[in-house]
Every structure is written in C-alpha cells, then in structure tokens.
Design a protein around this motif. Sequence first.
Motif, PDB file in Angstrom:
ATOM      1  N   GLY A   1       0.801  -1.222   0.000  1.00  9.19           N
ATOM      2  CA  GLY A   1       0.000   0.000   0.000  1.00  9.19           C
ATOM      3  C   GLY A   1       0.824   1.258   0.000  1.00  9.19           C
ATOM      4  N   PRO A   2       0.158   2.410   0.089  1.00 10.60           N
ATOM      5  CA  PRO A   2       0.847   3.695   0.033  1.00 10.60           C
ATOM      6  C   PRO A   2       1.614   4.051   1.298  1.00 10.60           C
ATOM      7  N   ASN A   3       1.477   3.253   2.363  1.00 10.29           N
ATOM      8  CA  ASN A   3       2.171   3.562   3.611  1.00 10.29           C
ATOM      9  C   ASN A   3       3.517   2.851   3.740  1.00 10.29           C
ATOM     10  N   SER A   4       4.028   2.360   2.629  1.00 12.82           N
ATOM     11  CA  SER A   4       5.352   1.749   2.645  1.00 12.82           C
ATOM     12  C   SER A   4       6.383   2.780   3.105  1.00 12.82           C
ATOM     13  N   PRO A   5       7.386   2.349   3.860  1.00 16.56           N
ATOM     14  CA  PRO A   5       8.389   3.310   4.319  1.00 16.56           C
ATOM     15  C   PRO A   5       9.296   3.828   3.217  1.00 16.56           C
ATOM     16  N   THR A   6       9.383   3.109   2.112  1.00 15.54           N
ATOM     17  CA  THR A   6      10.274   3.516   1.034  1.00 15.54           C
ATOM     18  C   THR A   6       9.702   3.085  -0.303  1.00 15.54           C
ATOM     19  N   CYS A   7      10.167   3.714  -1.371  1.00 11.88           N
ATOM     20  CA  CYS A   7       9.716   3.358  -2.725  1.00 11.88           C
ATOM     21  C   CYS A   7      10.843   3.607  -3.710  1.00 11.88           C
ATOM     22  N   ASP A   8      10.934   2.762  -4.697  1.00 12.64           N
ATOM     23  CA  ASP A   8      11.888   2.931  -5.791  1.00 12.64           C
ATOM     24  C   ASP A   8      11.138   3.288  -7.070  1.00 12.64           C
ATOM     25  N   VAL A   9      11.703   4.170  -7.851  1.00 18.05           N
ATOM     26  CA  VAL A   9      11.210   4.464  -9.192  1.00 18.05           C
ATOM     27  C   VAL A   9      12.358   4.222 -10.158  1.00 18.05           C
ATOM     28  N   ASN A  10      12.105   3.406 -11.171  1.00 22.92           N
ATOM     29  CA  ASN A  10      13.110   3.110 -12.191  1.00 22.92           C
ATOM     30  C   ASN A  10      12.637   3.710 -13.510  1.00 22.92           C
ATOM     31  N   VAL A  11      13.523   4.435 -14.180  1.00 22.89           N
ATOM     32  CA  VAL A  11      13.187   5.147 -15.410  1.00 22.89           C
ATOM     33  C   VAL A  11      14.087   4.661 -16.532  1.00 22.89           C
ATOM     34  N   GLY A  12      13.486   4.292 -17.671  1.00 19.30           N
ATOM     35  CA  GLY A  12      14.262   3.904 -18.835  1.00 19.30           C
ATOM     36  C   GLY A  12      14.654   5.119 -19.649  1.00 19.30           C
ATOM     37  N   VAL A  13      15.959   5.327 -19.841  1.00 20.88           N
ATOM     38  CA  VAL A  13      16.413   6.439 -20.684  1.00 20.88           C
ATOM     39  C   VAL A  13      16.756   5.962 -22.093  1.00 20.88           C
ATOM     40  N   THR A  14      17.030   4.666 -22.234  1.00 20.87           N
ATOM     41  CA  THR A  14      17.068   3.972 -23.521  1.00 20.87           C
ATOM     42  C   THR A  14      16.454   2.604 -23.253  1.00 20.87           C
ATOM     43  N   ASP A  15      16.321   1.773 -24.272  1.00 21.55           N
ATOM     44  CA  ASP A  15      15.788   0.434 -24.043  1.00 21.55           C
ATOM     45  C   ASP A  15      16.748  -0.424 -23.224  1.00 21.55           C
ATOM     46  N   ARG A  16      18.029  -0.065 -23.188  1.00 24.52           N
ATOM     47  CA  ARG A  16      19.019  -0.849 -22.445  1.00 24.52           C
ATOM     48  C   ARG A  16      19.474  -0.194 -21.147  1.00 24.52           C
ATOM     49  N   LEU A  17      19.280   1.104 -21.004  1.00 21.17           N
ATOM     50  CA  LEU A  17      19.832   1.828 -19.869  1.00 21.17           C
ATOM     51  C   LEU A  17      18.732   2.456 -19.031  1.00 21.17           C
ATOM     52  N   SER A  18      18.931   2.464 -17.717  1.00 19.18           N
ATOM     53  CA  SER A  18      17.945   3.073 -16.824  1.00 19.18           C
ATOM     54  C   SER A  18      18.644   3.606 -15.585  1.00 19.18           C
ATOM     55  N   PHE A  19      17.891   4.362 -14.811  1.00 19.86           N
ATOM     56  CA  PHE A  19      18.372   4.762 -13.492  1.00 19.86           C
ATOM     57  C   PHE A  19      17.264   4.513 -12.485  1.00 19.86           C
ATOM     58  N   ALA A  20      17.661   4.350 -11.226  1.00 17.71           N
ATOM     59  CA  ALA A  20      16.696   4.093 -10.160  1.00 17.71           C
ATOM     60  C   ALA A  20      16.854   5.119  -9.056  1.00 17.71           C
ATOM     61  N   VAL A  21      15.717   5.587  -8.560  1.00 19.16           N
ATOM     62  CA  VAL A  21      15.676   6.495  -7.415  1.00 19.16           C
ATOM     63  C   VAL A  21      14.957   5.782  -6.282  1.00 19.16           C
ATOM     64  N   GLU A  22      15.531   5.831  -5.099  1.00 20.13           N
ATOM     65  CA  GLU A  22      14.850   5.338  -3.903  1.00 20.13           C
ATOM     66  C   GLU A  22      14.637   6.507  -2.960  1.00 20.13           C
ATOM     67  N   VAL A  23      13.463   6.606  -2.391  1.00 25.54           N
ATOM     68  CA  VAL A  23      13.158   7.689  -1.445  1.00 25.54           C
ATOM     69  C   VAL A  23      12.564   7.105  -0.172  1.00 25.54           C
ATOM     70  N   THR A  24      13.070   7.571   0.943  1.00 23.47           N
ATOM     71  CA  THR A  24      12.457   7.342   2.249  1.00 23.47           C
ATOM     72  C   THR A  24      12.107   8.715   2.808  1.00 23.47           C
ATOM     73  N   PRO A  25      10.831   8.975   3.059  1.00 20.43           N
ATOM     74  CA  PRO A  25      10.445  10.295   3.557  1.00 20.43           C
ATOM     75  C   PRO A  25      11.088  10.612   4.903  1.00 20.43           C
ATOM     76  N   GLY A  26      11.223  11.920   5.167  1.00 17.93           N
ATOM     77  CA  GLY A  26      11.742  12.372   6.447  1.00 17.93           C
ATOM     78  C   GLY A  26      10.776  12.090   7.577  1.00 17.93           C
ATOM     79  N   SER A  27      11.225  12.388   8.796  1.00 24.28           N
ATOM     80  CA  SER A  27      10.489  11.989  10.001  1.00 24.28           C
ATOM     81  C   SER A  27       9.054  12.507  10.050  1.00 24.28           C
ATOM     82  N   SER A  28       8.806  13.725   9.569  1.00 25.79           N
ATOM     83  CA  SER A  28       7.451  14.269   9.650  1.00 25.79           C
ATOM     84  C   SER A  28       6.491  13.606   8.666  1.00 25.79           C
TER      85      SER A  28
END
Length: 198
Positions: free
Chosen positions: A143-170
């Motif tokens: 669900g949406p209350n997960s402590p963290t989430c990753d987003v992976n973005v394809g910049v070509t069909d072979r290459l991508s980058f991943a972002v992981e975010v954990t929200p701050g304390s508030s």
Amino acid sequence: MNLRTTVAVLGVAVLAAGCSTPKDGTATTSPPSTQSLPYGGAPKVENPLPDDVLSGDPCQALTPQQLTDQLGSAVPGKPDTSPVRACEWISPGTHGFIGLSFFDKNNDGLSNVYVNVRPQMKRFDALQPIQGFPAVAYSTQPGPNSPTCDVNVGVTDRLSFAVEVTPGSSKYGNVDPCPLAADVANDVITTLKRKSGR
C-alpha cells in the motif's frame, strides 16, 4: 527491497541467461542480453537519450536547489558502495533519504526490471511517462504507507536509473513515498536532458 538489493538483483539478473554460477555462489560475467528489446512487458523508450548520458557522476544529478526542495537542505551526496555507480543523500534534520543508481552498462533497462524485480514486489505500478520516459514504481509493501519506494526510469531500451526515497520523520509512514520518488526522478531527468543538450 532497498536500493542496494535492487541494484544486486538488476546487476546479476541480466547475466543469468549467459552466465554460470560456480559452487561458491558467485556469478560469472557475460555480455549483455541478446534478446530483442524491450521484452517482459516493458514499454519501449520512444525518444531515448544518448547512450553516454549516464556516464557522469550520479552525485551531480541533483542540483543544490533540487536537493533543498526534496530534503529541506542541499546536503552533499555520498558515493555508494553498490556494484553500480550510485549516490545517496540523507537530511541531517529529518533523516529523509534519496538514493540514485545509474544502470549504464547495457543491463536491459526496464525489461530487466519487469522480468526480475516485478515478481519480488508487492507493489509494482507502471507510471505515466516522466518527461516522456517510461517509469515504474515498486515496493515490498502493498500500500501507500510503505516506508520507502523505488522508481526506475528507462532512458534507452538498455539503460535506466533508479531512485529510492524514504520520507523524512514528519512524513514517514504518513505519505506515499512513490510520488516523492517520481518527483526526484523528474529532477534527475531534467539534469540528464540538460547534459545531453535537449
């Protein structure tokens, strides 16, 4: 699954078709997949960035202003020790976290994510393209209350980058981290497009 675990899955999984695993459990390396891309249900990157767009320092992919907007202060990036080039930022005040990994070694981009990461996730959402680039969000929590989430973005069909975010304390546990990760991914794309001259 945190970013380091995701990195390990993505880095090793693409080798599975052409590598062997000795008795000690370590996978040997092999060339990138020869499958036609994309595969596994992954979307095609219609307007890819240049192949060298992820060749820079990931710690330079977010500007001080972007970091201030995301974390509340322009904290310096710390290179990560994962198998791929990565950087992480942690807010000293809120302990909010951003991790960024560049999968720049022809690792089959989002196809790898769809085939090898998706089965391990309790949440896997295909996002609206971010500045025209296909993206997915995933988490080990359903669900949406997960402590963290990753987003992976394809910049070509072979290459991508991943972002992981954990929200701050508030915000921790009170906001869905996936839109926050998508916002950071959007900032990274802005930097990468500027680098490529777009």
